[in-house]
Design a protein around this motif. Structure first.
Motif, PDB file in Angstrom:
ATOM      1  N   UNK A 339      -6.690  -3.559 -37.435  1.00 57.58           N
ATOM      2  CA  UNK A 339      -5.386  -3.256 -38.019  1.00 57.58           C
ATOM      3  C   UNK A 339      -4.703  -4.525 -38.515  1.00 57.58           C
ATOM      4  N   UNK A 340      -4.825  -5.606 -37.749  1.00 58.61           N
ATOM      5  CA  UNK A 340      -4.156  -6.857 -38.101  1.00 58.61           C
ATOM      6  C   UNK A 340      -4.937  -7.694 -39.103  1.00 58.61           C
ATOM      7  N   UNK A 341      -6.177  -7.318 -39.382  1.00 63.06           N
ATOM      8  CA  UNK A 341      -7.012  -8.149 -40.254  1.00 63.06           C
ATOM      9  C   UNK A 341      -6.417  -8.285 -41.648  1.00 63.06           C
ATOM     10  N   UNK A 342      -5.838  -7.200 -42.172  1.00 60.06           N
ATOM     11  CA  UNK A 342      -5.304  -7.248 -43.532  1.00 60.06           C
ATOM     12  C   UNK A 342      -4.079  -8.144 -43.598  1.00 60.06           C
ATOM     13  N   UNK A 393     -16.665  -8.718 -39.186  1.00 65.87           N
ATOM     14  CA  UNK A 393     -16.248  -7.639 -40.081  1.00 65.87           C
ATOM     15  C   UNK A 393     -14.741  -7.662 -40.322  1.00 65.87           C
ATOM     16  N   UNK A 394     -13.973  -8.069 -39.312  1.00 65.11           N
ATOM     17  CA  UNK A 394     -12.525  -8.199 -39.509  1.00 65.11           C
ATOM     18  C   UNK A 394     -12.206  -9.348 -40.460  1.00 65.11           C
ATOM     19  N   UNK A 395     -12.946 -10.442 -40.356  1.00 63.47           N
ATOM     20  CA  UNK A 395     -12.758 -11.548 -41.303  1.00 63.47           C
ATOM     21  C   UNK A 395     -13.083 -11.092 -42.722  1.00 63.47           C
ATOM     22  N   UNK A 396     -14.155 -10.310 -42.861  1.00 63.05           N
ATOM     23  CA  UNK A 396     -14.503  -9.771 -44.175  1.00 63.05           C
ATOM     24  C   UNK A 396     -13.412  -8.846 -44.696  1.00 63.05           C
ATOM     25  N   UNK A 397     -12.827  -8.053 -43.812  1.00 60.96           N
ATOM     26  CA  UNK A 397     -11.736  -7.168 -44.209  1.00 60.96           C
ATOM     27  C   UNK A 397     -10.532  -7.975 -44.686  1.00 60.96           C
ATOM     28  N   UNK A 398     -10.211  -9.044 -43.971  1.00 60.82           N
ATOM     29  CA  UNK A 398      -9.112  -9.896 -44.409  1.00 60.82           C
ATOM     30  C   UNK A 398      -9.406 -10.595 -45.719  1.00 60.82           C
ATOM     31  N   UNK A 399     -10.663 -11.034 -45.895  1.00 57.56           N
ATOM     32  CA  UNK A 399     -11.038 -11.677 -47.158  1.00 57.56           C
ATOM     33  C   UNK A 399     -10.933 -10.706 -48.324  1.00 57.56           C
ATOM     34  N   UNK A 415     -11.172  -0.714 -48.876  1.00 59.08           N
ATOM     35  CA  UNK A 415     -11.677   0.502 -48.239  1.00 59.08           C
ATOM     36  C   UNK A 415     -13.144   0.348 -47.834  1.00 59.08           C
ATOM     37  N   UNK A 416     -13.936  -0.327 -48.659  1.00 60.40           N
ATOM     38  CA  UNK A 416     -15.343  -0.541 -48.311  1.00 60.40           C
ATOM     39  C   UNK A 416     -15.465  -1.416 -47.068  1.00 60.40           C
ATOM     40  N   UNK A 417     -14.660  -2.479 -46.989  1.00 63.03           N
ATOM     41  CA  UNK A 417     -14.698  -3.342 -45.806  1.00 63.03           C
ATOM     42  C   UNK A 417     -14.216  -2.590 -44.570  1.00 63.03           C
ATOM     43  N   UNK A 418     -13.191  -1.765 -44.737  1.00 64.89           N
ATOM     44  CA  UNK A 418     -12.700  -0.974 -43.611  1.00 64.89           C
ATOM     45  C   UNK A 418     -13.742   0.057 -43.172  1.00 64.89           C
ATOM     46  N   UNK A 419     -14.439   0.654 -44.146  1.00 66.44           N
ATOM     47  CA  UNK A 419     -15.489   1.618 -43.810  1.00 66.44           C
ATOM     48  C   UNK A 419     -16.621   0.942 -43.040  1.00 66.44           C
ATOM     49  N   UNK A 420     -16.968  -0.278 -43.419  1.00 67.15           N
ATOM     50  CA  UNK A 420     -17.996  -1.010 -42.674  1.00 67.15           C
ATOM     51  C   UNK A 420     -17.577  -1.214 -41.223  1.00 67.15           C
TER      52      UNK A 420
END
Length: 443
Positions: A339-342, A393-399, A415-420
């Motif tokens: 949740x906090x990654x973004x 994966x959270x770092x990827x979501x933030x990136x 959305x793709x990063x969140x789905x992963x």
């Protein structure tokens, strides 16, 4: 990616145009200048009155800093209004098409808009600070030059971050009403930052303002880079297209993000770079924790309640309750990280491994590495790899959240990063359950 090229002279043309529009409204000028002068005068007069009627030297000195802090930031709130109006206002005044039809580059238009808002905001901020200092500090025998310089630098970084974020909102909003609603994503985080800074000043730790200035500078650079990368004439003019059936389009986007996603092992290989960053958090955290414990930079009394979880199982009652407690805490941590990654640009993913490493190193500084490692063996054999995968994966979501492209596709990437991340939880949650069992029954 490099910063876009632009000619300063052309960007200055856009900035001067916006400045003329800003100063052409007499009521706006009177309000901004009046508040910029009235608030510092009132605050400084209060400090002087407190000093005159025996408020105590320490109290007066501390409140004089708090007054300077609020005086310098209140005018900065005008920057949010001006920045939100930068592109949405052009759209509502039907002058946006005229601006975009000029031969100026996108970067020159964007830089000019940001520069105009920064010029107005910083002028008001520093004007108010100067007025406050001229009234409050003479005769007090106290002039904290270093703290005021840190406050001035922190103000530049905070205003730049607010302006950069607000201009991004203005780019993506269709109406001023929508922009004002979306501004809460800036106001809420900044309010937390302001409260922490005010608390540090009241506690006499104003030297930490330098750290806040550095952090806000990084945020401002990231937001400015996002704005430059995501600004496109075509995308801005096409903002009104496709407004029908928003819920249906949202469902389709979410469904599409979960389709054709890679399996867990291929996903780990594809995201090996962010996972290596997450893995580095554990040794870096252990080193930082060991140094903090050995040098007593962090009092041991503060850390001892947390360190107890590294040595013995948490929870009360029978083994089943302890397993449920450990498992629920770990799952909650993994969910909060996503949740906090973004909003943290993926920093939460790094902290997922850095924080346990810090506690481990701190425990080693107070006792020994052998004793400290007993808190993570054998459950750490399962839990640490799971944390590295989730952190990566959270770092990827933030990136994905901070990467903007003029061609669009931001929503699809996020959305793709969140789905992963969600799909990986199918493997990570059972791993956390196994880790909890190992921690309670064997650890």
């Amino acid at each position: 990616m490099s910063w876009p090229k632009l000619e300063r002279r052309k960007a200055a043309l856009v900035a001067s145009r916006d400045l003329r529009d800003a100063v052409s409204e007499l009521r706006l000028i009177v309000a901004m200048v009046g508040l910029t002068l009235a608030i510092p005068i009132a605050s400084a007069s209060g400090v002087r009155a407190l000093a005159a009627f025996g408020g105590g030297t320490a109290v007066v000195d501390r409140l004089s800093l708090v007054g300077a802090f609020f005086v310098v930031f209140i005018p900065a709130s005008f920057s949010l209004v001006l920045a939100l109006e930068s592109f949405v206002g052009e759209r509502e005044r039907t002058t946006l098409e005229v601006l975009l039809s000029t031969p100026l580059r996108e970067a020159e238009i964007y830089a000019g808009k940001v520069a105009a808002v920064l010029a107005v905001s910083l002028t008001l901020c520093y004007g108010g600070l100067i007025v406050y200092c001229l009234i409050a500090f003479p005769g007090l025998g106290y002039f904290p030059l270093g703290i005021l310089l840190a406050l001035a630098l922190s103000t530049i970084c905070q205003v730049a971050a607010m302006v950069a974020g607000a201009v991004i909102i203005s780019l993506n909003a269709r109406t001023m009403r929508a922009a004002n609603v979306m501004a809460s994503f800036i106001i809420l985080p900044m309010s937390i930052v302001l409260q922490v800074e005010a608390a540090l000043i009241l506690l006499g730790r104003a030297d930490f303002l330098w750290a806040f200035a550095l952090a806000m500078a990084v945020v401002a650079i990231v937001l400015l880079r996002m704005g430059f990368s995501g600004f496109s004439r075509e995308a801005l003019l096409a903002r009104d297209v496709g407004l029908r059936n928003p819920l249906r389009r949202a469902r389709r986007a979410v469904r599409a993000s979960f389709e054709t996603r890679p399996g867990i092992f291929r996903l780990i290989w594809m995201r090996r770079t962010p996972m290596l960053l997450a893995a580095a958090g554990l040794p870096f955290g252990a080193l930082a924790g060991y140094l903090a414990g050995a040098s007593n930079a962090v009092p041991s009394a503060v850390m001892r309640p947390v360190l107890a979880s590294l040595i013995r199982s948490t929870g009360e009652g029978g083994p089943i309750n302890e397993v449920a407690t450990v498992f629920s805490h770990n799952v909650l941590a993994f969910l909060l990280v996503a949740v906090l990654a973004i909003t943290t640009a993926g920093l939460s993913g790094f902290l997922l491994t850095f924080a346990p490493g810090f506690l481990l190193g701190f425990a080693a500084a107070l006792s020994s590495w052998t004793l400290a490692l007993t808190g993570i063996v054998p459950n750490g054999i399962v839990e640490i790899p799971a944390a590295i995968i989730a952190g990566g994966l959270a770092i990827q979501l933030g990136a994905a959240a901070i990467h903007m492209d003029a061609r669009g596709g931001w929503t699809d990437r996020v959305l793709a990063a969140f789905a992963d991340y969600v799909r990986a939880l199918r493997w990570l949650v059972p791993a956390l359950a196994v880790s909890a069992v190992l921690e309670v029954f064997i650890g």
